[in-house]
Design an enzyme around this catalytic site. Structure first.
Site, mmCIF file in Angstrom:
data_model
loop_
_atom_site.group_PDB
_atom_site.id
_atom_site.type_symbol
_atom_site.label_atom_id
_atom_site.label_comp_id
_atom_site.label_asym_id
_atom_site.label_seq_id
_atom_site.Cartn_x
_atom_site.Cartn_y
_atom_site.Cartn_z
ATOM 1 N N GLU A 1 0.749 -1.322 -0.056
ATOM 2 C CA GLU A 1 0.020 0.029 0.034
ATOM 3 C C GLU A 1 0.803 1.285 0.021
ATOM 4 O OE1 GLU A 1 -2.712 1.418 -0.218
ATOM 5 O OE2 GLU A 1 -4.378 -0.266 0.192
ATOM 6 N N ARG B 1 -7.450 1.240 12.716
ATOM 7 C CA ARG B 1 -6.116 2.058 12.344
ATOM 8 C C ARG B 1 -6.300 3.151 11.210
ATOM 9 N NH1 ARG B 1 -5.076 0.081 7.217
ATOM 10 N NH2 ARG B 1 -5.486 -2.009 6.555
ATOM 11 N N ASN C 1 -5.626 4.214 7.669
ATOM 12 C CA ASN C 1 -5.671 3.423 6.196
ATOM 13 C C ASN C 1 -4.820 4.323 5.033
ATOM 14 O OD1 ASN C 1 -5.946 1.306 4.825
ATOM 15 N ND2 ASN C 1 -7.854 2.093 3.662
ATOM 16 N N ASP D 1 -11.821 -4.900 10.448
ATOM 17 C CA ASP D 1 -13.015 -6.127 10.114
ATOM 18 C C ASP D 1 -13.979 -5.416 8.970
ATOM 19 O OD1 ASP D 1 -14.520 -8.249 9.749
ATOM 20 O OD2 ASP D 1 -14.744 -8.427 11.866
ATOM 21 N N ASN E 1 -10.189 5.705 1.458
ATOM 22 C CA ASN E 1 -9.290 5.428 0.566
ATOM 23 C C ASN E 1 -9.299 6.637 -0.627
ATOM 24 O OD1 ASN E 1 -7.276 3.329 0.080
ATOM 25 N ND2 ASN E 1 -9.067 2.181 0.671
ATOM 26 N N ASP F 1 -9.872 1.891 -4.638
ATOM 27 C CA ASP F 1 -8.711 1.821 -3.647
ATOM 28 C C ASP F 1 -7.962 3.032 -3.552
ATOM 29 O OD1 ASP F 1 -6.849 0.820 -1.589
ATOM 30 O OD2 ASP F 1 -7.433 -1.153 -2.024
#
Length: 295
Positions: free
Chosen positions: A19, A104, A106, A124, A154, A206
């Protein structure tokens, strides 16, 4: 519109969730993270890839103007110094109140003025919790949430003049890319509207990057391609890739005409050879330099 340009595979690199590639023009190097492996990678030009172990997962990394990196991690935003002996020094620079258990940071990027942006997510994804929020880090420190209600934040990027901010939500329940008006003096987004709905195309939106023409590139996760949208939100290019789950890309190299693309292991047999690899390609357009974090 569709094309399959030749790609160059970066030898010695296999990420579980590659990433957040960024190009550091001063160092002549790309950096990216492998989130679950708790690693950050660097590839010089020319040079061989090298990795450092992090104390926790980093969803995103970006170069800093004074050297080193800034990263959105599990417990906050950190300054990250990669030391030649293979060790890492991390320093907490901001922690949002919403970064609770199972969450967290991203995706993240800097705006054209060097402010660092990143959003939080509930890891999750099957739980479908839209509790992620978007933050800005600048000379005032970490902001209050500026966008809320995100499943899987994203797709951050900015237009060439910096006056349009893009943001996506790659969760299957969303698959949307938004555009915002952006005040370059204060770093404030407003007038949120849908820019692209990937339910009308392929994949999930993404990571992203904007090129010198002002076109928005989205990594179409699960669809094995990159989608390029004009500033009007019209699809004008689709680049097929050898892996199923591209995650993010950025332009780099001396001429800013090389795209480095990270990917995620899908677990599908047909993706076993390429899934998780990092590749470069020359799409025939020029990118914009990644602005180092100025703060």
């Amino acid at each position: 519109m569709k094309s399959r340009p030749s790609v160059t595979r970066i030898d010695g690199v296999r990420c579980t969730v590659g990433e957040s590639p960024s190009w550091d023009a001063t160092a002549g190097a790309w950096h990216w993270s492998d989130i679950p492996a708790k690693k950050v990678w660097r590839l010089g030009e020319p040079g061989s890839p090298r990795s450092w172990d992090l104390p926790e997962m980093a969803g995103c990394v970006a170069p800093r103007a004074r050297g080193g990196l800034i990263a959105g991690m599990e417990t906050g935003m950190y300054d990250v110094d990669l030391i030649d002996n293979g060790t890492v020094k991390t320093t907490l620079v901001g922690k949002p109140a919403d970064l609770g258990e199972g969450m967290r940071f991203n995706d993240g990027r800097t705006d054209r003025q060097g402010r660092f942006w990143s959003g939080t997510m509930f890891m999750d994804m099957s739980a479908g919790k839209d509790i992620g929020q978007l933050y800005r880090y600048d000379e005032r420190g970490l902001s209050q949430p500026l966008v809320a209600g995100l499943f899987t934040q994203n797709g951050l990027s900015w237009s060439p003049d910096g006056r349009t901010m893009y943001l996506s939500d790659s969760h299957p329940k969303s698959r949307l890319v938004w555009a915002f008006d952006y005040d370059i003096a204060t770093g404030t987004p407003s007038n949120r509207r849908v820019f692209a709905n990937l339910a009308e195309h392929v994949g999930r939106p993404d990571g992203a990057v904007v090129d010198a023409d002002g076109c928005y590139w989205s990594a179409a996760n699960d669809a094995g391609c990159l989608l390029r949208f004009t500033p009007r939100g019209e699809l004008d290019m689709q680049i097929e890739l050898p892996f199923a789950k591209p995650s993010m890309m950025t332009f780099g190299g001396a001429d800013l005409k090389t795209l480095l693309v990270t990917s995620i292991v899908s677990g599908k047999p047909e993706d076993a050879e390429w899934g998780g690899t990092v590749v470069t390609l020359r799409p025939g357009v020029q990118g914009l330099p990644d602005t180092p974090c100025a703060f």
